[in-house]
Scaffold this active site. Sequence first.
Site, PDB file in Angstrom:
ATOM      1  N   GLU A  20      -9.987 -12.460   7.570  1.00 42.30           N
ATOM      2  CA  GLU A  20     -10.115 -12.069   6.215  1.00 42.30           C
ATOM      3  C   GLU A  20      -8.845 -11.468   5.877  1.00 42.30           C
ATOM      4  OE1 GLU A  20     -11.978  -7.966   5.748  1.00 42.30           O
ATOM      5  OE2 GLU A  20     -12.660  -8.409   8.025  1.00 42.30           O
TER       6      GLU A  20
ATOM      7  N   ASP B  89      -2.983  -5.436   0.697  1.00 39.91           N
ATOM      8  CA  ASP B  89      -1.676  -4.698   0.739  1.00 39.91           C
ATOM      9  C   ASP B  89      -1.920  -3.552  -0.308  1.00 39.91           C
ATOM     10  OD1 ASP B  89       0.689  -3.799   1.417  1.00 39.91           O
ATOM     11  OD2 ASP B  89       1.806  -5.380   0.313  1.00 39.91           O
TER      12      ASP B  89
ATOM     13  N   TYR C   6     -13.679  -3.299   3.358  1.00 41.21           N
ATOM     14  CA  TYR C   6     -13.563  -4.455   4.529  1.00 41.21           C
ATOM     15  C   TYR C   6     -14.220  -4.128   5.945  1.00 41.21           C
ATOM     16  CZ  TYR C   6      -9.180  -1.815   5.466  1.00 41.21           C
ATOM     17  OH  TYR C   6      -8.361  -0.670   5.524  1.00 41.21           O
TER      18      TYR C   6
ATOM     19  N   CYS D  47      26.177   2.869 -24.943  1.00 40.29           N
ATOM     20  CA  CYS D  47      25.109   1.880 -25.080  1.00 40.29           C
ATOM     21  C   CYS D  47      25.520   0.629 -25.115  1.00 40.29           C
ATOM     22  CB  CYS D  47      24.200   2.468 -26.285  1.00 40.29           C
ATOM     23  SG  CYS D  47      23.180   1.154 -26.856  1.00 40.29           S
TER      24      CYS D  47
HETATM   25  P1  AMP Z   1      -0.848  -1.477   9.424  1.00 42.08           P
HETATM   26  O1  AMP Z   1      -0.824  -0.410   8.062  1.00 42.08           O
HETATM   27  O2  AMP Z   1       0.132  -2.700   9.375  1.00 42.08           O
HETATM   28  O3  AMP Z   1      -0.869  -0.833  10.763  1.00 42.08           O
HETATM   29  O4  AMP Z   1      -2.114  -2.196   9.093  1.00 42.08           O
HETATM   30  C1  AMP Z   1      -3.459  -1.475   9.280  1.00 42.08           C
HETATM   31  C2  AMP Z   1      -3.880  -1.243   7.914  1.00 42.08           C
HETATM   32  O5  AMP Z   1      -4.226  -2.772   7.297  1.00 42.08           O
HETATM   33  C3  AMP Z   1      -5.346  -0.630   7.721  1.00 42.08           C
HETATM   34  O6  AMP Z   1      -5.128   0.926   7.913  1.00 42.08           O
HETATM   35  C4  AMP Z   1      -5.664  -1.006   6.588  1.00 42.08           C
HETATM   36  O7  AMP Z   1      -5.494  -0.126   5.502  1.00 42.08           O
HETATM   37  C5  AMP Z   1      -5.051  -2.344   6.127  1.00 42.08           C
HETATM   38  N1  AMP Z   1      -5.792  -3.320   5.991  1.00 42.08           N
HETATM   39  C6  AMP Z   1      -5.619  -4.308   4.743  1.00 42.08           C
HETATM   40  N2  AMP Z   1      -6.894  -5.209   5.058  1.00 42.08           N
HETATM   41  C7  AMP Z   1      -7.483  -5.041   6.066  1.00 42.08           C
HETATM   42  C8  AMP Z   1      -8.720  -5.837   6.537  1.00 42.08           C
HETATM   43  N3  AMP Z   1      -9.191  -6.697   5.734  1.00 42.08           N
HETATM   44  N4  AMP Z   1      -9.194  -5.330   7.422  1.00 42.08           N
HETATM   45  C9  AMP Z   1      -8.617  -4.186   8.116  1.00 42.08           C
HETATM   46  N5  AMP Z   1      -7.730  -3.351   7.829  1.00 42.08           N
HETATM   47  C10 AMP Z   1      -6.929  -3.887   6.542  1.00 42.08           C
HETATM   48 ZN    ZN Z   2      22.155   2.508 -28.652  1.00 43.77          ZN
END
Ligand code: AMP
Ligand code: ZN
Length: 673
Positions: free
Chosen positions: A112, A116, A221, A400
């Site tokens: 999946e 971000d 998710y 400016c």
């Molecule tokens: P990281 O911050 O790199 O450790 O990645 C983990 C984070 O990815 C989790 O805390 C989630 O916030 C995020 N994340 C985004 N999409 C997903 C997904 N589909 N499943 C699980 N975690 C996800």
């Molecule tokens: Zn100006």
Amino acid sequence: MNPAARHAQLCREIAELDHAYYVLDAPKTSDRAYDALFDELRRLEAAQPELVHAGSPTQRVGGAPREGVTKVEHEHAMFSLDNTYDEAAVREFDRRVRDGLRTGSVVHYVAEPKLDGASLSVVYDRGQLVLGATRGDGRVGEEITPNVRTIRGLPLTIDDPRRMTLRGEVVIYKRDLATINQTRIARGEEPFANPRNAAAGSLRLLDTREAAERPLRVLFYELVDRYYATHHEALAAIRTLGLPTHGLHRVCDSLDTLLAFIAEFDLRRSQLPYETDGVVVKVDELAQRDLLGATARFPRWAIAYKYAAERVTTVVRAIECDLGRTGAITPVAVLDPVTVSGSVVSRASLHNSDYVADKDVRVADTVVIEKAGEVIPQVVSVDVGKRPPGTQPWQPPTQCPSCGHAVVRVADEAALRCPNASCPGRLEALLFYFTRRSGMDVDRLGESLIKQLVDTKLLRDVADIFALPEKRESLLALPRMGDKSCENLLASIEEAKRGRTFSQLLTALGIPLLGSVAASTVAGRYRNLRALLERPVEALRDELAEIHGIGPKMIDSLCAYLADPTQRAILEKLLQLGVVANEPEPEPVVTSGPLYGSSFCVTGVLTRPREAVHEQIRAAGGEVLDRVKKGTTYLVIGDKVGDTKLKAAKKQGAQIITEAELDALLQRDMRSS
Ligand code: AMP
Ligand code: ZN
């Protein structure tokens, strides 16, 4: 119907409309019809306060700012994910998973999108949203329930009494980020570098009303509770409950399908409205997850495959200063054109003078460019080794670039500003904004013509545009202004004078914080400029506070604008010059008629005002869209049609017809029905 039943019905209807709008991205009704329901609900609750409950949509926008930060311990730890950047690591992950399970086990993965944004944990209990929390260190997060309640696509109640803990990502759509950043720049605040920072910052705001103004969305998710045997069933259940999810997962029964998904998704993800930075691979069967367990930081049953952000190098040819309509000065790097993430980049924002100084970006430097979160090109770093001899550190402007007025740096603001209210450069930026599509749509007034008209003092404020028809002689005296282009210009001005709605006018004025959505809400309430100007500013303040979707900062900004004598004079002048800009009455929704079931987008200059055409279409049961999207039946074209609309029509399979053909359609169908 008794008030309690009506109240319940309104809550349900509004929740459904929110779901359609924020989750399905398919609005079921006009903003105005929505506001009408909301108003009714509010009135009902004012008359009978005992009807108010936490699940009412009126309770989304919180009251007093939070006092401070409350910590919550997560019932289940919120894990990080092990990150990888290559296929070999995914193969290795698959091997470890199989090694950890009984030999011969059938393993299914769910792949999946890795969204971000900012991670969020939410708890529902007996159908009520009871808790929202940030991840924090994974064990203890911040309690942010009031802010989470403001997220529109998130139901306050669900039709399932079980206690449910869900994990999701709070995201901001790419297009919404652009709007937020425009406002921030206008206010002299630092723009957010990417939607992730914007989402995380907004969630943690102490002032809930401010958080409510941010266009946050959430996509779930993960269901933490073990109510289903597999992850894909849990995702389906989440969706059935009306909770927003990405809906883009695939169950993969082999490593090959998994790798194929990763490759395919990379090609599609730039089309998504939100940012993604990879794919999360999870073991589907929860019993297998239990067998695999977790390390101190990561579950052993999941891995994140991250796409590398595409970076390219190029050379800075110049550092220019852009001047915004509120006077903010933004340094911009002019680059040798390069392709990054699929589009050609020749300019990159340098944000503000501190940013340039920190990175020490100089003219002639070789720099690394990346599209931050795929949208805005950014200068990531300077390759100092390639710096030619004799370069100088960049000096922020002291004057400016347009009027030469000494620039100011407002305390606490990173931006430099031209404080000169009659600065021609600021005026040009404002005129440009005013005449764009989203605003008064004077399509013949382009950037270079605006500059000429400001230079020759034919335009001293936005209202002067509508005095141009009286100044034909002076216009014709301009270099490169022929008879024909002059006629076209004046025709587009005449059309704008009568053919725009009050929401377009309010948007066009570029009042800080008042984006097009808020502008149309205000326009719906006051209907025209005259009515708005007649309200005493103090009374207005109270009335605006009652309107759903208008926050305190917007109110301050709009009231300050209306209290400013210079601005008022310009608004009066617009009226004197015959700018009509009435907000159309809310249309009764027609559910039958000759055009019922067809949708129309009208573009170009027609023989009658566009609004009139819209009304005819609606009256005949057709739906009016302001752009061509998937499923649009017809694009009606007048004169001077933009290429993009035509392209969109071809792409989406809309039939292109002329105004005459539309008339024929209307008439023929009238006769036959
Ligand atoms: P990281 O911050 O790199 O450790 O990645 C983990 C984070 O990815 C989790 O805390 C989630 O916030 C995020 N994340 C985004 N999409 C997903 C997904 N589909 N499943 C699980 N975690 C996800
Ligand atoms: Zn100006």
